[in-house]
Design a protein around this motif. Structure first.
Motif, PDB file in Angstrom:
ATOM      1  N   TRP A 100     -27.644 107.031   8.925  1.00  0.00           N
ATOM      2  CA  TRP A 100     -26.368 107.370   9.594  1.00  0.00           C
ATOM      3  C   TRP A 100     -25.313 106.301   9.327  1.00  0.00           C
ATOM      4  O   TRP A 100     -24.162 106.605   9.016  1.00  0.00           O
ATOM      5  N   PRO A 106     -20.762 109.150  10.957  1.00  0.00           N
ATOM      6  CA  PRO A 106     -20.067 110.353  11.464  1.00  0.00           C
ATOM      7  C   PRO A 106     -20.463 110.618  12.913  1.00  0.00           C
ATOM      8  O   PRO A 106     -21.588 110.306  13.334  1.00  0.00           O
ATOM      9  N   LEU A 108     -19.698 113.361  16.577  1.00  0.00           N
ATOM     10  CA  LEU A 108     -19.173 114.618  17.091  1.00  0.00           C
ATOM     11  C   LEU A 108     -17.660 114.506  17.276  1.00  0.00           C
ATOM     12  O   LEU A 108     -17.118 113.403  17.388  1.00  0.00           O
ATOM     13  N   ASP A 109     -17.001 115.629  17.324  1.00  0.00           N
ATOM     14  CA  ASP A 109     -15.548 115.635  17.515  1.00  0.00           C
ATOM     15  C   ASP A 109     -15.167 114.854  18.764  1.00  0.00           C
ATOM     16  O   ASP A 109     -15.779 115.019  19.835  1.00  0.00           O
ATOM     17  N   CYS A 122     -25.048 113.012  17.304  1.00  0.00           N
ATOM     18  CA  CYS A 122     -24.609 113.645  16.056  1.00  0.00           C
ATOM     19  C   CYS A 122     -25.803 114.139  15.253  1.00  0.00           C
ATOM     20  O   CYS A 122     -25.805 115.262  14.742  1.00  0.00           O
ATOM     21  N   ASP A 125     -27.267 117.379  16.491  1.00  0.00           N
ATOM     22  CA  ASP A 125     -26.387 118.534  16.389  1.00  0.00           C
ATOM     23  C   ASP A 125     -26.372 118.969  14.921  1.00  0.00           C
ATOM     24  O   ASP A 125     -25.983 118.195  14.045  1.00  0.00           O
ATOM     25  N   THR A 127     -24.607 120.830  12.935  1.00  0.00           N
ATOM     26  CA  THR A 127     -23.366 120.763  12.168  1.00  0.00           C
ATOM     27  C   THR A 127     -22.970 119.326  11.883  1.00  0.00           C
ATOM     28  O   THR A 127     -22.615 118.969  10.756  1.00  0.00           O
ATOM     29  N   CYS A 128     -23.063 118.477  12.886  1.00  0.00           N
ATOM     30  CA  CYS A 128     -22.736 117.062  12.716  1.00  0.00           C
ATOM     31  C   CYS A 128     -23.749 116.391  11.799  1.00  0.00           C
ATOM     32  O   CYS A 128     -23.393 115.561  10.954  1.00  0.00           O
ATOM     33  N   ARG A 131     -22.994 116.940   8.278  1.00  0.00           N
ATOM     34  CA  ARG A 131     -21.920 116.060   7.818  1.00  0.00           C
ATOM     35  C   ARG A 131     -22.464 114.679   7.462  1.00  0.00           C
ATOM     36  O   ARG A 131     -21.988 114.044   6.518  1.00  0.00           O
TER      37      ARG A 131
END
Length: 215
Positions: A100, A106, A108-109, A122, A125, A127-128, A131
């Motif tokens: 990471w 990266p 989360l929003d 992250c 999740d 989606t995260c 990324r």
């Protein structure tokens, strides 16, 4: 004969000393088209150079398709969205904290990478976590197996061994067996599509890509 005076520096290097030189008017009349062509060539050359700089600085990951990302997820945990953290590895892609950090942390929003559980939240999740994987491949993506193509086989090695040790083949374990099962369906890079002699491969690639949209 009419004449005009122009700085000689126009015809020298930009840092040259300016000197005034007298030319007959007919010189500019007869050479106007050539001078205009040179100006257009100069402008076009600079535009092309700017475009090449933009392209070279843009982020591009060759053959890291959604289908490949999905396959790496399958290989790691069978893409288990509920997978938490075990022995320092978190989420459906089984990502470590070092991985990471290497990927640029990266989150989360609207999250803060300095927050205590930013990595765990992250990585768990999907989606995260995807990324994180993509950012990691931007940093380390290369031809690991020496076949002159950078594709999902290389990304599988990078994900499993780490970015600096991807020359080693995958171990005979659960990860490699899962990857081998999803690889034929999901690895639809340009090289294979170009060499396809029938429609079956194209159909399987389209089906795989459609399925990958559910990631």
């Amino acid at each position: 004969m009419p004449t005009t005076t122009v700085p000689l520096v126009m015809f020298l290097r930009p840092d040259a000393s300016a000197k005034m030189v007298t030319f007959p008017v007919w010189f500019f009349w007869n050479n106007s088209e050539a001078m205009l062509f040179s100006l257009r060539s100069w402008v076009l050359t600079n535009v092309l150079l700017a475009f090449l700089v933009f392209i070279c600085s843009a982020v591009f990951i060759s053959n890291l398709s959604p289908a490949c990302v999905r396959c790496l997820c399958e290989a790691a945990t069978e893409c288990n969205n509920t997978f938490a953290c075990v022995k320092g590895y978190c989420g459906p892609f089984y990502i470590s904290k070092i991985y990471w950090i290497d990927a640029g942390r990266p989150v989360l929003d609207e999250d803060d990478p300095e927050r205590t559980r930013a990595y765990e939240d992250c990585a768990t999740d999907i989606t995260c976590a995807a990324r994180i994987l993509e950012a990691y491949m931007v940093k380390y993506g290369r031809d690991c197996n020496g076949d002159s193509v950078t594709n999902c086989d290389d990304y599988a090695r990078i994900h499993y061994h780490g970015g600096t040790k991807c020359e080693s083949p995958l171990d005979e374990n659960t990860f490699s067996r899962r990857y081998s099962r999803c690889r034929p369906a999901f690895q639809c890079d340009a090289q294979r599509l170009h060499s396809a002699s029938n429609v079956s491969l194209l159909v399987s690639c389209i089906s795989a890509s459609t399925f990958a949209l559910y990631l």
